[in-house]
Motif scaffolding. Structure first.
Motif, PDB file in Angstrom:
ATOM      1  N   MET A   1       0.848  -1.185   0.000  1.00 53.74           N
ATOM      2  CA  MET A   1       0.000   0.000   0.000  1.00 53.74           C
ATOM      3  C   MET A   1       0.885   1.236   0.000  1.00 53.74           C
ATOM      4  N   GLN A  49      -3.209  -3.663   1.778  1.00 48.96           N
ATOM      5  CA  GLN A  49      -3.754  -3.281   0.491  1.00 48.96           C
ATOM      6  C   GLN A  49      -4.830  -2.219   0.737  1.00 48.96           C
ATOM      7  N   ASP A 121       2.232 -10.491  -6.833  1.00 47.54           N
ATOM      8  CA  ASP A 121       1.339 -10.161  -5.720  1.00 47.54           C
ATOM      9  C   ASP A 121       2.113 -10.041  -4.404  1.00 47.54           C
ATOM     10  N   ILE A 125       2.599  -6.625  -2.043  1.00 40.47           N
ATOM     11  CA  ILE A 125       2.092  -6.519  -0.668  1.00 40.47           C
ATOM     12  C   ILE A 125       3.241  -6.421   0.330  1.00 40.47           C
TER      13      ILE A 125
END
Length: 395
Positions: A1, A49, A121, A125
């Protein structure tokens, strides 16, 4: 994020705001000077996220934050252009979501494209995970190494040296996901607090050594000359499920100069679906990349995951150090796998690693049956292997 720095913000404040280790935030932002944050600068917060939410009647930042157990300032930070006292029905805001679930599902046919998706992914993250391309396969696929941790002790794991053993990649990737979840959520795995090991150990992982062979085993021959040659080597059969070699018909775990000549004398003399050691050692780019990686990283110990047999090979010609026996005994205790010191098989990566570096090296044979092992064994294999992964950190 990603978030943007405001006046007065610090990385320490973000650590407290999102309940994430300051060290993980620092390692996720290595190009950032923590003592000189600039307004508007982008900072990566690991383990989170974002999702969007549409404002409903009666909503306030305080109500939304309370419902989601967030700090109100976390909402303010992610929505800098919105006045929390003037929310409009239908307005869209961003909400931080702590990742507490796996994004990797290892219990499925695990090919190179799935690996790339999961790597993307996980590194999105968990930006403190470092990646490096250590070489390319025969067909030009990237051979990716991941590194997690800050310790001087480097522990290495690898999987899928053989195409039809792709389940080893799936097991490694699922454990990696669990390891990252435990780090960012301050959880234990089997009661073991793994946060200290992040500082003590650097884990080096090559999850798929033979991506061409994996794709061939799972998806059949590719178009073009490589696929045509593989069909010829496979005697025209389109069933490649048992294919063990790389795309050129060379067994990558018979490629190392550790009694290679012994293997060459008794193995196939030309490219084959399995067991051909090559015309000489280290002819294949995948095998060369792994040899160079060992030299570059200087692993403290090395674990190569294969299938099948539920055994752990740990010796080579008496060159293994005495502590290798202590380590393999712990591996046996946590997995139930049988340690085997010597076997009449040579030229493997473990053999060469022990020969050259005189450090603990292990070939871990997961599961029982005939390769490729069925996915019905995945959960059992994962639970057996989990203890080995953990023990490799603390032993």
């Amino acid at each position: 994020m990603n978030i943007q720095v405001r006046s007065g913000d610090t990385l320490w404040y973000y650590s407290n705001l999102f309940n994430v280790s300051l060290q993980l935030i620092l390692d996720s932002n290595q190009q950032v000077d923590p003592s000189g944050l600039m307004i508007g600068q982008t900072i990566k917060i690991p383990g989170y996220q974002t999702t969007t939410y549409t404002i409903q009647r009666g909503d306030t930042f305080w109500k939304i934050a309370s419902q989601r157990r967030l700090a109100v300032d976390a909402l303010a930070l992610l929505n800098p252009g919105i006045n929390p006292r003037q929310l409009q029905i239908g307005q869209t805001i961003r909400i931080p979501v702590r990742v507490t679930y796996r994004v990797v599902d290892g219990n499925q046919p695990y090919d190179y494209q799935l690996l790339l998706r999961d790597l993307n992914d996980l590194t999105d993250i968990y930006p403190f995970v470092r990646t490096e391309t250590i070489g390319k396969s025969v067909m030009g696929k990237d051979l990716t190494e991941l590194q997690i941790g800050r310790g001087n002790k480097i522990v290495h794991w690898n999987g899928a040296f053989h195409g039809n053993e792709w389940i080893t990649t799936a097991v490694i990737m699922q454990f990696l996901n669990d390891y990252l979840l435990a780090l960012t959520n301050k959880e234990t795995i089997r009661g073991l607090d793994i946060r200290p090991y992040y500082d003590q150990v650097t884990v080096s992982i090559v999850p798929m050594v033979d991506p061409d062979g994996v794709d061939l085993s799972l998806n059949g021959p590719p178009e073009g000359r490589f696929g045509e040659e593989a069909l010829r080597i496979n005697n025209g059969s389109t069933d490649f499920s048992g294919w063990k070699a790389n795309i050129r018909g060379v067994d990558l775990n018979n490629q190392y100069p550790a009694k290679w000549d012994v293997e060459a004398a008794r193995k196939p003399k030309e490219p084959a679906p399995r067991d051909f050691p090559g015309y000489q050692p280290l002819t294949e780019p995948e095998a060369v990349a792994m040899a160079e990686l060992a030299g570059k990283r200087q692993f403290e110990k090395m674990l190569a995951f294969h299938t099948q047999g539920e055994v752990i090979y740990w010796g080579y010609e008496g060159l293994e150090p005495p502590r290798a026996f202590t380590i393999v005994q712990e591996f046996q205790r946590v997995s139930g796998y049988e340690p085997i010191r010597y076997v009449d098989s040579y030229a493997g990566y473990k053999d060469w690693f022990v020969k050259v570096y005189r450090r603990p090296g292990f070939t871990v044979e997961l599961g029982q049956g005939v390769n490729p092992l069925p996915l019905s064994q995945f959960d059992e294999i994962y639970q057996e292997t989990l203890g080995i992964f953990l023990a490799s950190l603390y032993m």
